[in-house]
Enzyme design. Structure first.
Site, PDB file in Angstrom:
ATOM      1  N   LYS A 161       0.864  -1.183   0.000  1.00 17.73           N
ATOM      2  CA  LYS A 161       0.000   0.000   0.000  1.00 17.73           C
ATOM      3  C   LYS A 161       0.896   1.227   0.000  1.00 17.73           C
ATOM      4  O   LYS A 161       1.786   1.365   0.836  1.00 17.73           O
ATOM      5  CB  LYS A 161      -0.886  -0.012   1.241  1.00 17.73           C
ATOM      6  CG  LYS A 161      -1.705   1.250   1.397  1.00 17.73           C
ATOM      7  CD  LYS A 161      -2.757   1.104   2.447  1.00 17.73           C
ATOM      8  CE  LYS A 161      -2.527   2.040   3.591  1.00 17.73           C
ATOM      9  NZ  LYS A 161      -3.661   2.176   4.477  1.00 17.73           N
TER      10      LYS A 161
HETATM   11  C1  R5P Z   1      -2.294   4.853   7.699  1.00 23.77           C
HETATM   12  O1  R5P Z   1      -1.206   4.288   7.790  1.00 23.77           O
HETATM   13  C2  R5P Z   1      -3.470   4.105   7.805  1.00 23.77           C
HETATM   14  O2  R5P Z   1      -3.013   2.802   7.750  1.00 23.77           O
HETATM   15  C3  R5P Z   1      -4.598   4.262   6.788  1.00 23.77           C
HETATM   16  O3  R5P Z   1      -5.141   3.005   6.600  1.00 23.77           O
HETATM   17  C4  R5P Z   1      -4.218   4.790   5.441  1.00 23.77           C
HETATM   18  O4  R5P Z   1      -3.564   6.009   5.545  1.00 23.77           O
HETATM   19  C5  R5P Z   1      -5.411   4.907   4.501  1.00 23.77           C
HETATM   20  O5  R5P Z   1      -6.347   5.791   4.972  1.00 23.77           O
HETATM   21  P1  R5P Z   1      -6.553   7.233   4.340  1.00 23.77           P
HETATM   22  O6  R5P Z   1      -7.272   7.009   3.045  1.00 23.77           O
HETATM   23  O7  R5P Z   1      -7.392   7.980   5.314  1.00 23.77           O
HETATM   24  O8  R5P Z   1      -5.206   7.843   4.128  1.00 23.77           O
END
Ligand code: R5P
Length: 271
Positions: free
Chosen positions: A173
């Site tokens: 990710k």
């Molecule tokens: C950050 O490390 C978190 O794991 C979130 O899952 C990630 O940032 C995704 O969420 P957002 O779309 O709010 O950035």
């Protein structure tokens, strides 16, 4: 790849179109009660059926997700720092493999902080987690964390994603950036894009579209869904891009239509 690992991965990245919509609600693990995620149960309930998987911590999974759900859980297993602490990159593995199995995790997620003070610790932790999780056929999703000191351009993200993949992560990710295709090209495992801070709905839909176009299998979106005034309308619009191949204009029109219906229903209930 063992059957169990393949099966779990196929629950997260749908084999019919190689796409994935992950809903991220794990923010509290270092941010505490993030705006609009103060009550995770209420946030998750209406959205759960629209995502392919939910990224969650064990605390929120146990307290705020119905055990009867068929939505796969991507369990965050790293932590150890908070937003007011000394260094966000000082993370360790905080959940045992036994507990992850009890929670029926479809994948384990952890962050690596490439280029930070604690990069060694987080990268070694990733390697160890992959070795342990593979014994049970559980895939690992590596999150390439970004921060003030860490970059967010294609050069940095290519490095971070590649390091994660080399350690054996099954999904990475990361963030969308200019020349995102280069990040995808040099990463041998599927990439899923994090949403990031709340931006206008149309821009978040553009980000989703660009990510897919650039070669990501999908998005792992949190704030841009549940911090929207109309979270269900938003997740459905994001889903329409990821799984329905809608363009940005079509998805934004869908968002507006659903948001409008939602406002009308709310008004009706008030009257
Ligand atoms: C950050 O490390 C978190 O794991 C979130 O899952 C990630 O940032 C995704 O969420 P957002 O779309 O709010 O950035």
């Amino acid at each position: 790849m063992d059957w169990g690992l393949k099966n779990r991965l196929s629950n997260i990245i749908k084999p019919q179109n190689n796409r994935a919509l992950m809903l991220a609600v794990d923010h509290g693990y270092f941010l505490g009660p993030t705006e609009k995620l103060e009550n995770p149960k209420n946030v998750i309930a209406p959205l759960l059926k629209y995502c392919d998987s939910l990224m969650v911590t064990r605390g929120v999974q146990r307290t705020s997700v119905p055990a009867t759900t068929s939505t796969p859980m991507v369990l965050r297993v790293s932590g150890g720092s908070s937003i007011i602490g000394e260094d966000l990159s000082q993370e360790d593995i905080t959940v045992s493999i036994q507990d992850a199995i009890r929670l029926n995790a479809s994948a384990l997620a952890m962050s690596i902080f490439v280029g930070s003070k604690y990069e060694y610790q987080t990268i070694v932790n990733l390697g160890k987690l992959v070795s342990e999780a593979e014994q049970y056929g559980i895939p690992v999703l590596a999150v390439t964390a970004v921060g003030k000191e860490l970059g967010k351009d294609a050069r940095y993200l290519s490095l971070a994603c590649r390091v994660a993949a080399e350690q054996g992560a099954h999904i990475v990710k990361t963030y969308y950036c200019d020349n995102f295709e280069k990040v995808v090209e040099s990463c041998p495992v599927p990439i899923i894009v994090a949403g990031g801070k709340k931006i206008p709905e149309r821009d978040a839909l553009q980000l989703t579209y660009n990510s897919i176009k650039g070669g990501a299998v999908g998005v792992d979106m949190g704030r841009n869904i549940w911090q929207s005034e109309h979270p269900v309308a938003m997740i459905r619009a994001v889903r329409a891009i990821v799984h329905g191949n809608l363009n940005v204009e079509q998805a934004f029109n869908l968002y507006k239509k659903l948001a409008n219906e939602n406002s009308k229903n709310k008004q009706k209930n008030k009257d």
